[in-house]
Design an enzyme around this catalytic site. Structure first.
Site, PDB file in Angstrom:
ATOM      1  N   GLY A   7       2.678  -1.610   3.437  1.00  0.00           N
ATOM      2  CA  GLY A   7       1.692  -2.230   2.558  1.00  0.00           C
ATOM      3  C   GLY A   7       0.292  -1.929   3.013  1.00  0.00           C
ATOM      4  O   GLY A   7       0.058  -1.541   4.164  1.00  0.00           O
ATOM      5  N   GLY A   9      -3.977  -3.385   2.236  1.00  0.00           N
ATOM      6  CA  GLY A   9      -4.875  -4.309   1.558  1.00  0.00           C
ATOM      7  C   GLY A   9      -6.289  -4.094   2.033  1.00  0.00           C
ATOM      8  O   GLY A   9      -6.581  -3.182   2.812  1.00  0.00           O
ATOM      9  N   MET A  11      -8.038  -5.725   4.069  1.00  0.00           N
ATOM     10  CA  MET A  11      -8.315  -5.986   5.479  1.00  0.00           C
ATOM     11  C   MET A  11      -7.350  -5.271   6.418  1.00  0.00           C
ATOM     12  O   MET A  11      -7.309  -5.569   7.602  1.00  0.00           O
ATOM     13  CB  MET A  11      -8.271  -7.496   5.745  1.00  0.00           C
ATOM     14  N   VAL A  14      -0.385  -2.410   6.725  1.00  0.00           N
ATOM     15  CA  VAL A  14       0.713  -3.118   7.381  1.00  0.00           C
ATOM     16  C   VAL A  14       1.879  -2.152   7.550  1.00  0.00           C
ATOM     17  O   VAL A  14       2.256  -1.446   6.614  1.00  0.00           O
ATOM     18  CB  VAL A  14       1.161  -4.353   6.574  1.00  0.00           C
ATOM     19  N   ASP A 123      -7.581 -17.805   0.549  1.00  0.00           N
ATOM     20  CA  ASP A 123      -7.162 -16.671  -0.286  1.00  0.00           C
ATOM     21  C   ASP A 123      -5.710 -16.854  -0.727  1.00  0.00           C
ATOM     22  O   ASP A 123      -4.894 -15.934  -0.613  1.00  0.00           O
ATOM     23  CB  ASP A 123      -7.335 -15.357   0.479  1.00  0.00           C
TER      24      ASP A 123
END
Length: 231
Positions: A7, A9, A11, A14, A123
């Protein structure tokens, strides 16, 4: 050992990894190199790991280790074999009421543990809720925007409204002080979506959605989901 990227994102990326010393699968989140040069981003990244590492609760993904290697900032957390709530909603627009209730109860329990530590997630959204295959357990992940309730500093990049606008609380959108109620608002938006199959506010631009959250009222739930019992 890094096995595969699973994954990515805003920030960090992963990866699925394997901890040879303890013989267990793990997930490794690595801050992108271009962000590692920005001290504000590094501070937020470490705050995410440190904050989540303080929470010991079955509905929060635990953090095992935080470190830096050759300029790469990373932390290691439990590998959850399952899917995100976002993935499930991509296939099923609405969920059965009993499933919604169980999911919300577990998210509330995880948030309660975080709030008891003085931490706000900021979030809450489907992509940050993981659903474990074997148990069906919901687990909160990605405390990338976390902050302490008693922290007066804003760990943010200039001009960026933190949080995903579809689920953002009005006070967060205005840049005002936030507390645990900010997470409850976002979870309330998610509950509306899970029950009705639609978000309470939809617009062409993020700023328009923020305006709606701040100043407008959504369609009443009994109109958005007339088949759902009033109770």
């Amino acid at each position: 050992r890094i096995l595969a990227r699973i994954g990515r994102g805003g920030m960090g990326d992963v990866y699925q990894g394997y901890d040879d010393s303890l013989r267990r699968e793990v997930a490794v989140k690595v801050l992108p190199a271009e962000l590692a040069r920005n001290e504000d981003f590094v501070r937020r990244f470490r705050a995410e790991a440190e904050a989540a590492g303080q929470i010991a609760h079955p509905n929060v993904v635990p953090i095992f280790f935080i470190g830096e290697d050759a300029g790469h900032h990373f932390f290691v957390m439990q590998y959850v074999r399952g899917e995100s709530l976002a993935s499930r909603l991509a296939l099923r627009r609405r969920l059965p009421l009993d499933e919604v209730q169980r999911l919300l109860e577990q998210c509330l329990a995880g948030l309660g543990a975080a709030h008891a530590q003085g931490l706000i997630h900021r979030d809450i959204k489907p992509g940050n809720i993981l659903l474990e295959n074997e148990s069906g357990r919901a687990m909160l992940v990605d405390f990338g925007l976390v902050r302490r309730m008693d922290d007066g500093t804003h760990v943010t990049a200039t001009g960026i409204v933190m949080g995903t606008v579809d689920y953002i609380a009005p006070e967060q959108a205005r840049g005002q002080a936030v507390d645990g109620r900010t997470d409850l608002y976002s979870l309330g938006v998610l509950a509306y979506q899970l029950i009705s199959g639609r978000l309470p506010f939809v617009a062409d631009t993020p700023m328009a959605v923020i305006f709606q959250h701040t100043y407008e009222q959504p369609l009443p739930l009994d109109e958005a989901a007339p088949d759902v019992p009033q109770s």
